[in-house]
Design a protein around this motif. Structure first.
Motif, PDB file in Angstrom:
ATOM      1  N   LYS B 195       0.811  -1.211   0.000  1.00 44.24           N
ATOM      2  CA  LYS B 195       0.000   0.000   0.000  1.00 44.24           C
ATOM      3  C   LYS B 195       0.855   1.276   0.000  1.00 44.24           C
ATOM      4  O   LYS B 195       1.771   1.426   0.801  1.00 44.24           O
ATOM      5  CB  LYS B 195      -0.848  -0.021   1.284  1.00 44.24           C
ATOM      6  CG  LYS B 195      -2.049   0.861   1.259  1.00 44.24           C
ATOM      7  CD  LYS B 195      -2.977   0.478   2.404  1.00 44.24           C
ATOM      8  CE  LYS B 195      -4.119   1.457   2.507  1.00 44.24           C
ATOM      9  NZ  LYS B 195      -5.127   1.030   3.467  1.00 44.24           N
ATOM     10  N   GLY B 196       0.561   2.183  -0.906  1.00 40.06           N
ATOM     11  CA  GLY B 196       1.192   3.494  -0.896  1.00 40.06           C
ATOM     12  C   GLY B 196       2.626   3.552  -1.397  1.00 40.06           C
ATOM     13  O   GLY B 196       3.218   4.623  -1.455  1.00 40.06           O
ATOM     14  N   VAL B 197       3.211   2.415  -1.790  1.00 40.71           N
ATOM     15  CA  VAL B 197       4.631   2.432  -2.173  1.00 40.71           C
ATOM     16  C   VAL B 197       4.779   2.599  -3.692  1.00 40.71           C
ATOM     17  O   VAL B 197       4.148   1.893  -4.468  1.00 40.71           O
ATOM     18  CB  VAL B 197       5.329   1.127  -1.732  1.00 40.71           C
ATOM     19  CG1 VAL B 197       6.762   1.072  -2.278  1.00 40.71           C
ATOM     20  CG2 VAL B 197       5.330   1.027  -0.226  1.00 40.71           C
ATOM     21  N   LYS B 198       5.612   3.567  -4.065  1.00 38.19           N
ATOM     22  CA  LYS B 198       5.971   3.696  -5.481  1.00 38.19           C
ATOM     23  C   LYS B 198       7.302   2.974  -5.637  1.00 38.19           C
ATOM     24  O   LYS B 198       8.280   3.367  -5.013  1.00 38.19           O
ATOM     25  CB  LYS B 198       6.167   5.163  -5.878  1.00 38.19           C
ATOM     26  CG  LYS B 198       5.044   6.084  -5.428  1.00 38.19           C
ATOM     27  CD  LYS B 198       3.973   6.222  -6.506  1.00 38.19           C
ATOM     28  CE  LYS B 198       2.830   7.109  -6.036  1.00 38.19           C
ATOM     29  NZ  LYS B 198       1.505   6.488  -6.118  1.00 38.19           N
ATOM     30  N   CYS B 199       7.344   1.970  -6.442  1.00 35.32           N
ATOM     31  CA  CYS B 199       8.564   1.186  -6.573  1.00 35.32           C
ATOM     32  C   CYS B 199       9.694   2.081  -7.100  1.00 35.32           C
ATOM     33  O   CYS B 199       9.537   2.730  -8.129  1.00 35.32           O
ATOM     34  CB  CYS B 199       8.326   0.004  -7.510  1.00 35.32           C
ATOM     35  SG  CYS B 199       9.724  -1.104  -7.554  1.00 35.32           S
ATOM     36  N   PRO B 200      10.836   2.137  -6.382  1.00 40.26           N
ATOM     37  CA  PRO B 200      11.870   3.121  -6.724  1.00 40.26           C
ATOM     38  C   PRO B 200      12.648   2.801  -7.995  1.00 40.26           C
ATOM     39  O   PRO B 200      13.394   3.645  -8.469  1.00 40.26           O
ATOM     40  CB  PRO B 200      12.796   3.088  -5.511  1.00 40.26           C
ATOM     41  CG  PRO B 200      12.622   1.736  -4.933  1.00 40.26           C
ATOM     42  CD  PRO B 200      11.193   1.353  -5.207  1.00 40.26           C
ATOM     43  N   MET B 201      12.546   1.619  -8.528  1.00 38.95           N
ATOM     44  CA  MET B 201      13.262   1.312  -9.771  1.00 38.95           C
ATOM     45  C   MET B 201      12.416   0.375 -10.624  1.00 38.95           C
ATOM     46  O   MET B 201      11.460  -0.228 -10.141  1.00 38.95           O
ATOM     47  CB  MET B 201      14.616   0.675  -9.462  1.00 38.95           C
ATOM     48  CG  MET B 201      14.549  -0.601  -8.657  1.00 38.95           C
ATOM     49  SD  MET B 201      16.184  -1.310  -8.393  1.00 38.95           S
ATOM     50  CE  MET B 201      16.799  -0.324  -7.047  1.00 38.95           C
ATOM     51  N   ASP B 202      12.778   0.288 -11.909  1.00 40.00           N
ATOM     52  CA  ASP B 202      12.090  -0.664 -12.777  1.00 40.00           C
ATOM     53  C   ASP B 202      12.435  -2.086 -12.335  1.00 40.00           C
ATOM     54  O   ASP B 202      13.559  -2.350 -11.933  1.00 40.00           O
ATOM     55  CB  ASP B 202      12.553  -0.503 -14.229  1.00 40.00           C
ATOM     56  CG  ASP B 202      11.953   0.733 -14.884  1.00 40.00           C
ATOM     57  OD1 ASP B 202      11.068   1.357 -14.265  1.00 40.00           O
ATOM     58  OD2 ASP B 202      12.372   1.068 -16.005  1.00 40.00           O
ATOM     59  N   LEU B 203      11.476  -2.978 -12.409  1.00 40.21           N
ATOM     60  CA  LEU B 203      11.737  -4.381 -12.123  1.00 40.21           C
ATOM     61  C   LEU B 203      11.757  -5.112 -13.462  1.00 40.21           C
ATOM     62  O   LEU B 203      10.982  -4.789 -14.363  1.00 40.21           O
ATOM     63  CB  LEU B 203      10.641  -4.969 -11.237  1.00 40.21           C
ATOM     64  CG  LEU B 203      10.387  -4.235  -9.920  1.00 40.21           C
ATOM     65  CD1 LEU B 203       9.318  -4.972  -9.130  1.00 40.21           C
ATOM     66  CD2 LEU B 203      11.665  -4.109  -9.108  1.00 40.21           C
ATOM     67  N   SER B 204      12.625  -6.096 -13.545  1.00 44.85           N
ATOM     68  CA  SER B 204      12.745  -6.759 -14.833  1.00 44.85           C
ATOM     69  C   SER B 204      13.008  -8.240 -14.671  1.00 44.85           C
ATOM     70  O   SER B 204      13.726  -8.662 -13.769  1.00 44.85           O
ATOM     71  CB  SER B 204      13.895  -6.106 -15.614  1.00 44.85           C
ATOM     72  OG  SER B 204      14.184  -6.874 -16.746  1.00 44.85           O
ATOM     73  N   THR B 205      12.427  -9.032 -15.552  1.00 47.62           N
ATOM     74  CA  THR B 205      12.740 -10.457 -15.583  1.00 47.62           C
ATOM     75  C   THR B 205      13.281 -10.781 -16.954  1.00 47.62           C
ATOM     76  O   THR B 205      12.768 -10.299 -17.962  1.00 47.62           O
ATOM     77  CB  THR B 205      11.497 -11.323 -15.333  1.00 47.62           C
ATOM     78  OG1 THR B 205      10.934 -10.940 -14.095  1.00 47.62           O
ATOM     79  CG2 THR B 205      11.863 -12.794 -15.283  1.00 47.62           C
ATOM     80  N   TYR B 206      14.343 -11.562 -16.983  1.00 48.53           N
ATOM     81  CA  TYR B 206      14.899 -11.973 -18.265  1.00 48.53           C
ATOM     82  C   TYR B 206      14.777 -13.482 -18.377  1.00 48.53           C
ATOM     83  O   TYR B 206      15.276 -14.219 -17.540  1.00 48.53           O
ATOM     84  CB  TYR B 206      16.367 -11.548 -18.368  1.00 48.53           C
ATOM     85  CG  TYR B 206      16.842 -11.610 -19.788  1.00 48.53           C
ATOM     86  CD1 TYR B 206      16.754 -10.496 -20.612  1.00 48.53           C
ATOM     87  CD2 TYR B 206      17.300 -12.795 -20.340  1.00 48.53           C
ATOM     88  CE1 TYR B 206      17.139 -10.546 -21.936  1.00 48.53           C
ATOM     89  CE2 TYR B 206      17.682 -12.862 -21.666  1.00 48.53           C
ATOM     90  CZ  TYR B 206      17.600 -11.732 -22.458  1.00 48.53           C
ATOM     91  OH  TYR B 206      17.966 -11.795 -23.771  1.00 48.53           O
ATOM     92  N   PHE B 207      14.071 -13.928 -19.392  1.00 46.20           N
ATOM     93  CA  PHE B 207      13.840 -15.362 -19.574  1.00 46.20           C
ATOM     94  C   PHE B 207      14.768 -15.909 -20.643  1.00 46.20           C
ATOM     95  O   PHE B 207      14.866 -15.361 -21.729  1.00 46.20           O
ATOM     96  CB  PHE B 207      12.390 -15.624 -19.991  1.00 46.20           C
ATOM     97  CG  PHE B 207      11.404 -15.233 -18.942  1.00 46.20           C
ATOM     98  CD1 PHE B 207      11.143 -16.064 -17.872  1.00 46.20           C
ATOM     99  CD2 PHE B 207      10.742 -14.011 -19.021  1.00 46.20           C
ATOM    100  CE1 PHE B 207      10.237 -15.700 -16.902  1.00 46.20           C
ATOM    101  CE2 PHE B 207       9.832 -13.642 -18.044  1.00 46.20           C
ATOM    102  CZ  PHE B 207       9.578 -14.475 -16.982  1.00 46.20           C
TER     103      PHE B 207
END
Lengths: 440, 478, 255
Positions: B195-207
């Motif tokens: 709740k209320g959190v803006k994720c501070p960085m992009d998250l990424s998955t590499y398959f």
């Protein structure tokens, strides 16, 4: 595996109808090949059955109620008066009138023109045009695998064969009027219209289906237009059947090089209407204008399936389908534009626009492009919206009642399609017919 | 690193295979295989039940064939459903224990995972065949209460969250391939933004698919609680192989009140060779639920690989005022087939959706847009705008548009537009005669055509995407 | 500046179109090439620019600027443009999705790079563009529209001249730039061309009619027929063609 019903059986009664048609045909001296054709079509129909909504082309239209209803074949009965049935009577045209599926020469008027041959299907099969007509009917056309086209081929009784010789300009509009009086309840009418337009010829054709309220008939019509090089054809279909009626129609047009064909499909009637339309641009530089206008309300369902088939280079097509929906009416528009490999320099345009006047009206539209060629210019679009409240209020503030304001704006919405009808008397009669939609 | 196949015949530079010791199970699918996968992952019992339920349903179904693609029957018994690189040390946990060959593979793919080299602005979860080999920046994210880990880890560490959301957007019996995935999925990413959190960085998955004869069935679940927001990016590649490999993933996104989830994909699976031999079948179910008021889910995809792509990232607009977006560039060349698009299901009031789809078809490929916009009677004041453009390069390709629009209420406004154009030799000559070389000319045309989509991608991925498309197009044009 | 010797060319694997053209254009000169439809005028223009549809089977084209002599046929189309050759197309091509501003800057900077000149950033380029638009009396709104898409015939031709003004070529080849233009547009286009005339530049005009030549006075007029130059003269030759048509000249080349 889950058993899914994808086909509906042909109703038992239809076999009886076929037997009656064959008996009747034999009595009138129908040629042997026609009986064979009827059998063949009926066998194909039985093998394929009727579609359920699992079939992609029938996704939004359920025909169970149509198949559950019982229909009879038309009987030839004298009808004293038909004028009152024709709301948009046009002067200065050749009228061929069919009453409850039977040609009524006593009500028709036709002034012969040189180079124009018009015969009822029964006569055409017997007289000099018999061979040309047989060949036309033997040609296979897209849509032959449609169950309703098969049903028509099996049961067709009345119809017209129109042939225009090469280079002839037909001066008067030819109007085919199919009237349903309701005097014979539950009648199934299967007209077949075949039109042959020679190279360089020019002709205007109208085909109207009009039913008196209370006539729960089923019309299943097939119209084939064969348009020669450089010919010019203006074809209008008007469907104003009774509110209880079922209407299935398949119009197929094939045009040769440099011809110009305009097809206008006007729909206002019937409880359930299915309009299939195939337009093949078979010759180079052919031009097609395909316009649709529909105004539906109550619990009406109109299902348009159109295919514009660009088969060769330099074809041009312009398609505009517009409609108004009120109450719980439903509209389906499935417009396919095909550009075949090799059909270079094709220029295609298609738009479907819908105006919803009520909360419970439904539109399912699928403007579809299938393009197998890079040298083309194709654009399509669809919009669905409601009437602009600000405009309504503006008109009200100038003293126009709300209903009248809505009607005025709705008419304006479809006016551009009517405007495309260059035949002024026809344009006026369509406008008058549309006025009945808005009551009064 | 040994290259068993070099990319001489094709510009696909990710076609190498890594020699790595793998823990691989027998080919074939039955309940024992599913139990084995579940036990290898030390899963809680509810997950095994979910898998078995999905498997039993799947057994009763027939493979769907309605998409505008053709492919020979898939032998589901010839696929290996689990393959994992063996760790250098017995337990996978931190990146230092991963087989150095695997780390080197990711580095070669441009995704360095080590402390020193890793991308600073992006947290990466790296999935190699069936398992996640490591996730970067976990500590920073943990400070914000964000969970970003492999799906297997989430199932062990956060079973309650997984149990309550898994299958809530894509039920196990949603469709054939989603059911197969539900039965045999091996890993994937899990994201939870409180709740209320803006994720501070992009998250990424590499398959990365590496092993032969395996399928990849990953499962991704992203939950953004009230007022939270996150931007997530996935990338993927596979070696060049002559046989087809199946990739059947499921992605579920959930956005609660005022939450925003942005999901971007740059898909570059091996597409097969020029004659259509080999390549990945990319049959994926991606769907988001705008569950809360004012929530927003945005899909961006750049689809440039895979022999067959069959996917429709969708949004269910349940919350009032919620927003769904779909931005797509799909490029097909050689004999690739793509049938892709989106579904926007409007349930809530004043919901809005935007669809921008750009298809580029080259050579003998087939590129179809298929989309559904459904405005239900309760979705008062809903709006949709769709723009679907196709560009054709060469006269043996096919571009199709199948937009289904279903409107059940008159307060909705729906607009759909589509155009078809081409890159022609004449256009290229025109640009060249003004001083641009062929590459610059192609790049100008591609950027012009796709700019509405590219501008929605996170910056570094947008550069990658543009380069990817230019590279693919140069061989096809002129 | 431009020396064409015994040029033979055909459509790739097709019929011959040019059958031995020789021509010399010096710096500061304006040449006009006239001729009936199908005489090969446009083919010549397109070959100078390097159009891939044509194949040179014999002869040479040499191009010399700043004391550097180059075999034009060795250069790619974009290298010719960078070296200062500009073809104003008879049918300018639509480029959907690419705005005029983006296109012109990309093109301008490509030419600058090639010639070792500094590139311009978007702001400086914008100033240059505004200046040229004003010079050609063109609506500034037009730079944000995609290149040639939905342009009228006159707009397309004026857009070609705008590109020419930006790229500042040494040799301008105008292919039927007058066709499809009303008199007002014709005057504007001609004015634009005249403003770009300098002692170091040269112009080759391809035209069917004498009309354009009234506004852009050529120094030399060539008449082309069936792939050969059948007559070369001064402006009076153009007037004579206007008066007498082409018939009296036809067949002269074969003699």
């Amino acid at each position: 595996m889950n058993a899914v019903v994808t086909r509906l059986a042909v109703p038992d009664g239809y076999a009886g109808l076929l037997a009656a048609v064959l008996r009747d045909g034999a009595g009138r001296g129908e040629p042997e090949w026609l009986a064979t054709r009827r059998h063949g079509a009926f066998d194909r129909l039985r093998a394929m059955g009727f579609p359920t909504t699992r079939a992609e082309d029938w996704k939004y239209t359920n025909i169970r109620s149509l198949l559950d209803a019982t229909f009879t074949l038309p009987r030839r009965e004298p009808v004293p008066e038909v004028k009152s049935l024709i709301p948009h009577h046009l002067e200065d045209e050749n009228e061929l009138i069919f009453v409850d599926g039977c040609y009524a020469p006593e009500h028709s008027r036709f002034e012969p023109e040189s180079g124009l041959h018009v015969v009822s299907l029964e006569d055409g099969l017997r007289n000099g045009d018999g061979e040309a007509l047989r060949q036309r009917l033997a040609e296979s056309l897209p849509g032959d695998d449609s169950p309703f086209v098969c049903l028509n081929a099996a049961l067709s009784g009345c119809g017209v064969y129109v042939r225009v010789d090469r280079g002839v300009t037909v001066s008067k509009r030819i109007h085919l009027l199919f009237l349903t009086t309701g005097l014979q309840p539950g009648v199934m009418v299967s007209p077949r219209v075949v039109v042959d337009v020679g190279a360089g010829a020019q002709v205007r054709l109208a085909q109207s289906h009009i039913g008196r309220s209370g006539a729960a008939a089923f019309t299943n019509v097939v119209t084939d237009l064969h348009v020669g090089d450089n010919a010019n054809v203006f074809y209008t279909k008007v469907q104003s059947e009774a509110p209880e009626a079922y209407h299935c129609s398949f119009v197929r047009s094939r045009q040769a090089a440099s011809s110009v064909v305009t097809l206008l499909d006007f729909t206002i009637g019937a409880k359930l209407a299915r309009n299939d339309l195939y337009a093949g641009l078979d010759g180079e530089g052919a031009e097609l204008h395909l316009d649709g206008l529909y105004a539906v309300r109550g619990r009406q369902l109109v299902d348009h399936h159109t295919t514009v088939d660009h088969r060769v280079p330099r074809g041009l097509s312009r398609q505009i389908y517009k409609g108004i929906l009120n109450d719980s009416a439903r509209v389906v528009f499935n417009g396919k534009v095909l550009v075949r490999p090799g059909a270079k320099l094709t220029d295609g345009y298609q738009i479907n626009q819908n105006l919803l006047l009520s909360r419970s009206a439904t539109v399912n539209t699928k403007p579809q492009l299938e393009i197998a060629n890079d040298d083309v210019k194709c654009t399509h679009g669809a919009t669905i919206g409601q009437i602009n409240e600000d405009q309504v209020f503006y008109l009200q503030s100038r003293g126009i009642a709300k209903d009248a304001a809505v009607a005025m704006l709705s008419r304006a919405f479809v006016e551009d399609v009517l405007f495309l009808v260059h035949d002024k008397p026809l344009q006026e009669s369509l406008r008058a017919l549309l006025a009945t939609y808005f009551g009064k | 690193m040994p290259d068993t196949m070099t990319s001489t015949a094709d510009s696909y530079k990710y076609g190498f295979v890594t020699a790595v010791e793998a823990d691989t199970i027998q080919k074939g699918l039955n309940e024992d295989v599913i139990r084995l996968i579940s036990s290898k992952k030390q899963e809680p019992p509810f997950l095994l039940e979910f898998r078995l339920k999905a498997y039993r349903w799947w057994l009763e179904q027939v493979e769907p064939r309605w998409a505008h693609v053709t492919f020979p029957p898939i032998d589901y018994q010839a696929i290996r459903y689990f393959s994992a690189p063996k760790p250098a040390k017995p337990k996978l946990g931190s990146l230092s224990e991963v087989d150095p060959e695997v780390l080197a593979t990711f580095e070669r793919l441009g995704i360095p995972l080590g402390e020193q080299k890793r991308l600073s602005g992006v947290a990466v979860d790296a999935v190699f065949d069936s398992v996640s080999v490591g996730t970067t920046h976990k500590e920073v994210l943990a400070k914000h209460g964000i969970v970003f880990c492999s799906f297997s880890e989430a199932a062990r560490e956060h079973p309650a969250l997984v149990e309550s959301y898994l299958g809530s957007v894509v039920p196990f019996n949603d469709n054939y391939f989603a059911a197969l995935n539900s039965a045999v999925f091996t890993d994937g990413s899990f994201v939870f933004i409180p709740k209320g959190v803006k994720c501070p960085m992009d998250l990424s998955t590499y398959f990365r698919i590496n092993a032969a004869e395996t399928g990849q069935f990953e499962r991704t679940l992203i939950i953004a609680e009230e007022g939270a927001s996150v931007s997530y990016v996935e990338g993927c590649t596979a070696p060049m192989r002559d046989e087809n490999q199946l990739h059947a993933a499921v992605v579920e996104l959930i956005a609660l009140d005022d939450a925003t989830v942005k999901y971007s994909t740059v898909q570059n699976w091996y597409p097969g060779d020029q004659d259509g031999k080999g390549g990945i079948y990319n049959f994926v179910t991606k769907r988001g639920r705008c569950a809360g008021r004012n929530s927003k889910i945005s899909w961006t995809q750049v689809e440039a690989g895979a022999a067959i792509t069959w996917k429709y990232p969708s949004v269910i607009l349940k919350g009032d005022n919620s927003v769904g977006e779909f931005y797509s560039v799909a490029l097909t060349n050689h004999c690739m087939q793509a049938d892709t698009g989106t579904k926007m299901i409007h349930l809530g009031r004043n919901t809005r959706s935007t669809i921008v789809s750009k298809g580029i078809a080259c050579e003998r490929s087939r590129n179809s847009y298929r989309g559904l916009v459904r405005i239900t009677p309760g979705a008062e004041g809903a709006r949709n705008y769709s723009q679907c453009d196709s560009m054709l390069v060469g006269d043996a390709c096919e571009a199709n548009t199948f937009p289904y629009i279903e409107v059940g209420n008159n307060t909705a406004v729906v607009e759909h537009e589509a155009t078809t154009s081409k890159i022609s030799a004449e256009q290229l000559f025109y640009l060249q005669s003004r001083g641009l070389d062929k590459e610059a000319a192609v790049s100008l045309l591609v950027n012009g055509f796709c700019k509405d989509v590219f501008k929605t991608l996170p910056l570094e991925f947008s550069v990658e995407a543009v380069r990817l498309l230019e590279m693919k197009l140069e061989s096809s044009v002129g | 500046m431009l020396t064409i010797k015994n040029l033979h060319a055909r459509v790739v694997e097709g019929t011959p179109i040019l059958k031995g053209i020789s021509l010399e254009v010096k710096a500061g000169e304006v040449h006009a090439i006239m001729g009936p439809n199908g005489s090969g005028k446009s083919t010549l223009a397109r070959i100078i620019a390097g159009h891939p549809d044509y194949q040179v089977t014999d002869g040479t084209i040499e191009y010399e600027v700043n004391r550097r002599r180059q075999n034009l046929l060795d250069l790619e189309p974009h290298e010719r443009a960078c070296a200062g050759i500009f073809l104003a197309f008879q049918y300018p091509v639509d480029v959907p999705g690419v705005s005029n501003a983006v296109f012109l800057r990309a093109s301008f900077n490509a030419v600058c790079r090639y010639q070792g000149l500094p590139e311009l950033d978007p702001l400086d380029f914008d100033d240059l563009l505004k200046e040229k638009l004003a010079m050609l009396d063109m609506n500034p709104a037009y730079v944000d529209r995609p290149v040639n898409v939905d342009f009228s015939g006159g707009e397309k031709k004026r857009n070609e001249i705008l590109q020419m003004a930006i790229l500042n070529p040494r040799l301008a080849v105008l292919d039927e730039t007058d066709s499809g233009l009303d008199v007002d547009s014709l005057k504007l286009v001609a004015e634009g061309v005249n403003r770009l005339r300098t002692p170091t530049n040269a112009t080759l005009m391809i035209t069917h009619y004498e009309r354009l030549l009234k506004y852009i006075r050529p120094d030399v007029v060539h008449v082309l027929d069936a792939g050969r130059i059948v007559r070369t003269g001064d402006y009076s030759l153009a007037e004579e063609v206007e008066r007498r048509g082409y018939d009296w000249l036809q067949g002269a080349g074969a003699a």
